[in-house]
Enzyme design. Structure first.
Site, mmCIF file in Angstrom:
data_model
loop_
_atom_site.group_PDB
_atom_site.id
_atom_site.type_symbol
_atom_site.label_atom_id
_atom_site.label_comp_id
_atom_site.label_asym_id
_atom_site.label_seq_id
_atom_site.Cartn_x
_atom_site.Cartn_y
_atom_site.Cartn_z
ATOM 1 N N ASP A 1 10.771 23.164 35.818
ATOM 2 C CA ASP A 1 9.397 22.485 35.632
ATOM 3 C C ASP A 1 8.174 23.414 36.110
ATOM 4 O O ASP A 1 7.632 23.646 35.486
ATOM 5 C CB ASP A 1 9.313 21.277 36.425
ATOM 6 C CG ASP A 1 8.014 20.725 36.444
ATOM 7 O OD1 ASP A 1 7.701 20.138 35.559
ATOM 8 O OD2 ASP A 1 7.418 20.648 37.566
ATOM 9 N N GLU B 1 13.462 21.463 30.794
ATOM 10 C CA GLU B 1 13.248 22.156 31.869
ATOM 11 C C GLU B 1 14.413 22.687 32.442
ATOM 12 O O GLU B 1 14.396 23.798 33.244
ATOM 13 C CB GLU B 1 12.556 21.236 32.749
ATOM 14 C CG GLU B 1 11.093 20.848 32.202
ATOM 15 C CD GLU B 1 10.295 19.923 33.053
ATOM 16 O OE1 GLU B 1 9.089 19.648 32.744
ATOM 17 O OE2 GLU B 1 10.987 19.083 33.660
#
EC number: 3.1.26.3
Length: 235
Positions: free
Chosen positions: A48, A120
């Protein structure tokens, strides 16, 4: 791990994976209780941050005249769960994710979030393999065209204001009609938009929707989000 899956992922990501076990972890949901290699949660946490950094870098280079506020809105639109999930679907990742039995009928927002998490986690694997340079080709392949399409024309002002307000702290714009005048066949509405912590603005139009849009545009211009707007961008 299944070699055809690895080969497919390497073609899709333009990356040679060095750690098969780590890649397997990136595709494993926490609902898999008997998994010895763990799940993607820690990788998703790292990925992320890597995604946010590389998208910010890309936007900084693509839009040299954009204000900080406009860059923030664009960033939010490119790293949110829906965009990441769309890319996961484009790659065919859902068929590669290992989930527990109770998660196989997952739908809606939770399914979208899971697909985004795996994207991610995959980014984290590439980053751990070779740093930021190992992830950039993947970012360019799937995000750059999306970033450029966002510049093809202004999006709906209310949508853009909502995203900007979210970046500012999660508050939502509130619209209210402050005045209605004119005959029924040709009404004129005045609508105020307010966001906690910011001065309100009033827009005017022949419908509530038009007045709301005009009010939202005023805030976007005032705050510098539409600083680079051309004269025809909102037509």
């Amino acid at each position: 791990m299944n070699c055809p899956i690895i080969d497919q992922l390497e073609r899709l990501t333009e990356h040679h994976f060095k750690d098969e076990e780590r890649l397997k972890k990136a595709l494993t949901h926490s609902s898999v209780q008997d998994s010895e290699q763990g799940n993607y949660e820690r990788l998703e946490f790292l990925g992320d941050r890597v995604l946010g950094l590389l998208i910010a870098e890309m936007l900084y280079k693509l839009f040299p005249q954009a204000s900080e506020g406009e860059l923030s809105v664009r960033l939010n639109g490119l790293v949110n769960a829906q965009t990441c999930a769309d890319i996961a679907l484009e790659m065919g990742l859902p068929d590669m994710i290992h989930v527990g039995f109770e998660m196989r009928n997952l739908k809606g927002r939770r399914l979208t979030n899971m697909h985004a998490d795996v994207i991610e986690a995959l980014i984290a694997v590439m980053y751990l393999d070779g740093g930021l340079k190992s992830v950039r080709p993947f970012i360019r392949r799937y995000w750059q065209s999306r970033a450029k399409q966002m510049d093809a024309g202004r999006r709906d002002a209310k949508t853009e204001l909502q995203e900007w307000a979210h970046v500012q702290g999660g508050v939502q714009p509130h619209y209210r009609v402050v005045k209605r005048s004119g005959p029924d066949h040709d009404p004129v509405f005045m609508v105020e938009v307010s966001i906690l912590g910011f001065a309100p603005e009033i827009g005017q139009g022949n419908s509530k929707r038009c007045a709301e849009r005009m009010a939202a545009e005023k805030v976007l211009r005032r705050e510098g989000i539409w600083k680079t707007m051309g004269k025809n961008d909102h037509e």
